[in-house]
Structures are given as C-alpha cells and as structure tokens.
Design a protein around this motif. Structure first.
Motif, PDB file in Angstrom:
ATOM      1  N   ARG A  48      -1.029 -18.013  12.287  1.00 20.18           N
ATOM      2  CA  ARG A  48       0.304 -17.406  12.442  1.00 20.18           C
ATOM      3  C   ARG A  48       0.566 -16.569  11.187  1.00 20.18           C
ATOM      4  N   LEU A  49      -0.084 -15.417  11.123  1.00 21.88           N
ATOM      5  CA  LEU A  49      -0.173 -14.646   9.884  1.00 21.88           C
ATOM      6  C   LEU A  49       1.157 -14.093   9.398  1.00 21.88           C
ATOM      7  N   THR A  50       2.052 -13.759  10.331  1.00 19.46           N
ATOM      8  CA  THR A  50       3.317 -13.141   9.911  1.00 19.46           C
ATOM      9  C   THR A  50       4.148 -14.061   9.023  1.00 19.46           C
ATOM     10  N   ASP A  51       3.903 -15.367   9.099  1.00 16.65           N
ATOM     11  CA  ASP A  51       4.642 -16.302   8.255  1.00 16.65           C
ATOM     12  C   ASP A  51       4.232 -16.206   6.793  1.00 16.65           C
ATOM     13  N   PHE A  52       3.095 -15.559   6.523  1.00 12.89           N
ATOM     14  CA  PHE A  52       2.551 -15.528   5.165  1.00 12.89           C
ATOM     15  C   PHE A  52       2.434 -14.114   4.592  1.00 12.89           C
ATOM     16  N   ILE A  53       2.893 -13.133   5.341  1.00 15.04           N
ATOM     17  CA  ILE A  53       2.813 -11.748   4.875  1.00 15.04           C
ATOM     18  C   ILE A  53       4.007 -11.414   4.009  1.00 15.04           C
ATOM     19  N   ASP A  54       3.757 -10.792   2.867  1.00 14.37           N
ATOM     20  CA  ASP A  54       4.809 -10.403   1.927  1.00 14.37           C
ATOM     21  C   ASP A  54       5.534  -9.176   2.476  1.00 14.37           C
ATOM     22  N   GLN A  55       6.852  -9.234   2.548  1.00 21.42           N
ATOM     23  CA  GLN A  55       7.643  -8.117   3.061  1.00 21.42           C
ATOM     24  C   GLN A  55       8.104  -7.159   1.959  1.00 21.42           C
ATOM     25  N   ASP A  56       7.811  -7.484   0.702  1.00 19.04           N
ATOM     26  CA  ASP A  56       8.242  -6.667  -0.431  1.00 19.04           C
ATOM     27  C   ASP A  56       7.157  -5.656  -0.775  1.00 19.04           C
ATOM     28  N   MET A  57       7.461  -4.355  -0.654  1.00 15.65           N
ATOM     29  CA  MET A  57       6.457  -3.311  -0.887  1.00 15.65           C
ATOM     30  C   MET A  57       6.577  -2.687  -2.278  1.00 15.65           C
ATOM     31  N   HIS A  58       7.077  -3.420  -3.257  1.00 14.65           N
ATOM     32  CA  HIS A  58       7.404  -2.808  -4.542  1.00 14.65           C
ATOM     33  C   HIS A  58       6.201  -2.228  -5.278  1.00 14.65           C
ATOM     34  N   ASP A  59       4.958  -2.689  -4.958  1.00 12.09           N
ATOM     35  CA  ASP A  59       3.803  -2.161  -5.680  1.00 12.09           C
ATOM     36  C   ASP A  59       2.909  -1.276  -4.811  1.00 12.09           C
ATOM     37  N   LEU A  60       3.451  -0.789  -3.686  1.00 10.13           N
ATOM     38  CA  LEU A  60       2.706   0.139  -2.844  1.00 10.13           C
ATOM     39  C   LEU A  60       3.424   1.477  -2.795  1.00 10.13           C
ATOM     40  N   GLU A  61       2.626   2.556  -2.805  1.00  7.79           N
ATOM     41  CA  GLU A  61       3.172   3.901  -2.668  1.00  7.79           C
ATOM     42  C   GLU A  61       2.344   4.681  -1.661  1.00  7.79           C
ATOM     43  N   GLU A  62       2.962   5.659  -1.042  1.00  8.42           N
ATOM     44  CA  GLU A  62       2.233   6.488  -0.091  1.00  8.42           C
ATOM     45  C   GLU A  62       1.079   7.189  -0.796  1.00  8.42           C
ATOM     46  N   GLY A  63      -0.085   7.153  -0.170  1.00  9.64           N
ATOM     47  CA  GLY A  63      -1.282   7.739  -0.762  1.00  9.64           C
ATOM     48  C   GLY A  63      -2.175   6.738  -1.464  1.00  9.64           C
ATOM     49  N   ASP A  64      -1.671   5.512  -1.706  1.00  6.98           N
ATOM     50  CA  ASP A  64      -2.468   4.496  -2.400  1.00  6.98           C
ATOM     51  C   ASP A  64      -3.710   4.120  -1.595  1.00  6.98           C
TER      52      ASP A  64
ATOM     53  N   ARG B 194       7.713   3.262   6.154  1.00  2.00           N
ATOM     54  CA  ARG B 194       8.895   3.585   6.967  1.00  2.00           C
ATOM     55  C   ARG B 194      10.011   2.564   6.750  1.00  2.00           C
ATOM     56  N   GLU B 195      11.062   2.697   7.530  1.00  2.00           N
ATOM     57  CA  GLU B 195      12.198   1.782   7.415  1.00  2.00           C
ATOM     58  C   GLU B 195      11.751   0.345   7.640  1.00  2.00           C
ATOM     59  N   GLU B 196      12.441  -0.566   6.991  1.00  2.00           N
ATOM     60  CA  GLU B 196      12.142  -1.998   7.059  1.00  2.00           C
ATOM     61  C   GLU B 196      10.739  -2.298   6.540  1.00  2.00           C
ATOM     62  N   ASN B 197      10.255  -1.422   5.628  1.00  2.00           N
ATOM     63  CA  ASN B 197       8.969  -1.611   4.964  1.00  2.00           C
ATOM     64  C   ASN B 197       7.779  -1.684   5.926  1.00  2.00           C
ATOM     65  N   LYS B 198       7.887  -0.994   7.054  1.00  2.00           N
ATOM     66  CA  LYS B 198       6.750  -0.899   7.961  1.00  2.00           C
ATOM     67  C   LYS B 198       5.786   0.156   7.415  1.00  2.00           C
ATOM     68  N   ILE B 199       4.485  -0.165   7.441  1.00  2.00           N
ATOM     69  CA  ILE B 199       3.502   0.683   6.781  1.00  2.00           C
ATOM     70  C   ILE B 199       2.543   1.292   7.791  1.00  2.00           C
ATOM     71  N   ASP B 200       2.457   2.623   7.783  1.00  3.82           N
ATOM     72  CA  ASP B 200       1.446   3.333   8.563  1.00  3.82           C
ATOM     73  C   ASP B 200       0.226   3.529   7.671  1.00  3.82           C
ATOM     74  N   LEU B 201      -0.948   3.268   8.234  1.00  3.32           N
ATOM     75  CA  LEU B 201      -2.186   3.334   7.469  1.00  3.32           C
ATOM     76  C   LEU B 201      -3.109   4.423   7.991  1.00  3.32           C
ATOM     77  N   SER B 202      -4.076   4.777   7.171  1.00  2.00           N
ATOM     78  CA  SER B 202      -5.097   5.741   7.568  1.00  2.00           C
ATOM     79  C   SER B 202      -6.430   5.313   6.959  1.00  2.00           C
ATOM     80  N   LEU B 203      -7.522   5.650   7.643  1.00  2.00           N
ATOM     81  CA  LEU B 203      -8.843   5.426   7.069  1.00  2.00           C
ATOM     82  C   LEU B 203      -9.299   6.637   6.271  1.00  2.00           C
ATOM     83  N   GLN B 204      -8.459   7.691   6.255  1.00  2.00           N
ATOM     84  CA  GLN B 204      -8.781   8.915   5.521  1.00  2.00           C
ATOM     85  C   GLN B 204      -7.885   9.036   4.288  1.00  2.00           C
ATOM     86  N   VAL B 205      -8.413   9.647   3.241  1.00  2.00           N
ATOM     87  CA  VAL B 205      -7.616   9.912   2.048  1.00  2.00           C
ATOM     88  C   VAL B 205      -6.435  10.780   2.433  1.00  2.00           C
TER      89      VAL B 205
END
Length: 287
Positions: free
Chosen positions: A130-146, A195-206
């Motif tokens: 039940r992974l969602t119980d252990f996922i951190d919702q705080d994105m303070h150390d992530l930025e777009e492009g990382d 995005r809003e509510e700290n939802k993260i879109d990912l890419s396999l490309q730089v």
C-alpha cells in the motif's frame, strides 16, 4: 542505538557457540559464523545489517539485502499463509507482508513493489504494497528539470506511476513513453512539471534547453559513427526514432532543426546527413 533493518557499525566483543557477539555499547547482536570474517578479532568494528530473528534475538549479517527499512523495492514472494506473505530480501531472511498491508492478494513466485518499515509493536522488519501510505507529499527538494531515479510500480490508463528518489510519486504519460515498462523497472528520469497538490509529471527525456544541447552532441556523434548519415527524417514514426535513438520525435526534430540552422546537417523526409564542408563554406560566404 541500533537501527533494525539497516547497516550498523558494531564492536566485536566475544565469541559464543551461535556466533560472534557484537554490541553498540548497550545491546548485543549475534553474527553467525557463516557470515563472520575469518580474520575478525575482538575489538574490531564491523559493518553489519541487523534484524530480529524469529526467536526474538537481534541477529546480524555481512550480506547486503536487496532493500533496507525506509526503502521501496521490487521483491519476490516465497511463501504465503493465512496471516500474510513472505518476500525474499536476498540475505536468507524473508520480510513479512501482513494481509492487511497487501493492496492485492500476493502469490508465490510473483514480484511486487513494496515499502519496508519496522513494525512499532515488535520492531520486526515488515513490508507493505500500500505504497501511497508511505509516499512523501512534500516536494520541497524537487524542481522542474531535476534528474531523478524512478522505480516503476503501477500502470493506469494515463501512464506509468513511479517512485521518485525513494520518496515521492509521479507519472509518466503513455503518449510520452516509447518502450514497454514493467513494475520493478528502474529508470533515469526527469521532473517535467510540478502541478497543483504537488502532483508530478515525469519524463524519460532531459527537460528544456539543456536537453537540446545534449541531443545535438549525441546526434553529431551518432552521425560520425554511422558514416555521416542516420536513416531517420521528418516522416519517420515516433517508434522508429525511439527504437534507434531512445528519444521522442519532438526532441529529435528540435535537435535536428537546431543543427540544420547551424548548417551542420542536411535533412530529408527519411534521413539526416552531415553537411559537407564545402556546402557550409558556400552558405557562409553567401551571408
């Protein structure tokens, strides 16, 4: 203080029938002889993984587990009973997944992405799917492009869900992925958008301009290594481009367009060629 489910630096203080006795100054841990270095001497400090044996004793091993407490991992089920399932940790010690912590009933021989933690009641290493119980919702150390490390754990109609840097969760959209991904796959990825509510879109490309610079260098090298031509062009399908270069068609066209403007390549519907030096000089003189 000894950390259960993690590596500890402990001091070897004596030998007993079960094995070497190690301590942190307060508690004692048994290191079976089968896992003990033959050259070990009393007084040595030892780097060992600590867990609780079925009989309640603190045990140690010098083996490296597939995963430790506070980590997500892809583990195989080796046994199932009415209480739950047991997953192989790679050290001869299985980790227990209680039935209540199984998102779906687990089956022997199948592998699942789980999170490892210590049960507060008995300090034993435990796992949960039940992974969602252990996922951190705080994105303070992530930025777009990382650039990030991704562990694929699920697939939906939208795309592939992934654990980011062993902390967060994000999504790779189907229409931006050109390979077959499976739960348990580990990939290098990039944060495309937060995005809003700290939802993260990912890419396999730089992401961004740096991506184009990197791709330009890579494509020039590819051209040089293939006799000055790549059999891909404006009309090539996204699948053809990804199968050969592992990049999206959009990224391919941007990089090729940039090289074309610099008069470094010639582009057609089905190929890209290195521009001959003579044509480059003529173009430059014409300016």
């Amino acid at each position: 203080m000894i950390d259960i489910g993690k590596f500890n630096e402990l001091r070897f203080i004596k030998k007993t029938d079960p094995g070497l006795i190690l301590t942190d100054g307060e508690k004692e841990v048994v290191l079976p002889y089968v896992h003990a270095p033959q050259e070990a001497e009393i007084g040595d400090n030892m780097h060992v993984f600590v867990y609780i044996h079925s009989d309640g004793r603190l045990m140690a091993t010098t083996e490296t587990p597939i995963a430790m407490v506070d980590e997500f991992a892809f583990l195989e089920v080796v046994d199932v009973n009415e209480q739950g399932a047991f997953l192989n940790m790679g050290i001869g010690k299985d980790v227990f997944v209680p039935e209540r912590e199984q998102k779906r009933p687990m089956k022997v021989g199948q592998k699942y992405v789980v999170f490892l933690y210590t049960d507060e009641r008995n300090e034993r290493i435990t796992a949960s799917s039940r992974l969602t119980d252990f996922i951190d919702q705080d994105m303070h150390d992530l930025e777009e492009g990382d650039e990030v490390s991704l562990l694929i754990f699920d697939e939906s109609d939208l795309g592939y869900s992934a654990i980011i840097n062993q902390k967060y969760a994000g999504l790779l959209y189907h229409n931006e992925v050109f390979e077959d991904l499976q739960p348990g796959d580990v990939k290098r990825g990039f944060v495309k958008k937060i995005r809003e509510e700290n939802k993260i879109d990912l890419s396999l490309q730089v992401i961004g301009f740096r991506h184009i610079l990197d791709l330009k260098d890579s494509l020039l090298l590819e051209l040089q290594e293939n006799g000055g031509i790549i059999n891909l062009g404006d009309k090539s399908s996204p699948e053809e481009i990804y199968n050969q270069l592992k990049i999206s068609k959009k990224a391919f066209k941007k990089a090729i367009g940039s090289l074309y403007k610099e008069r470094l390549v010639l582009v057609s519907d089905d190929s890209v060629k290195l521009a001959p030096p003579s044509s480059e000089k003529i173009d430059q003189n014409a300016d």
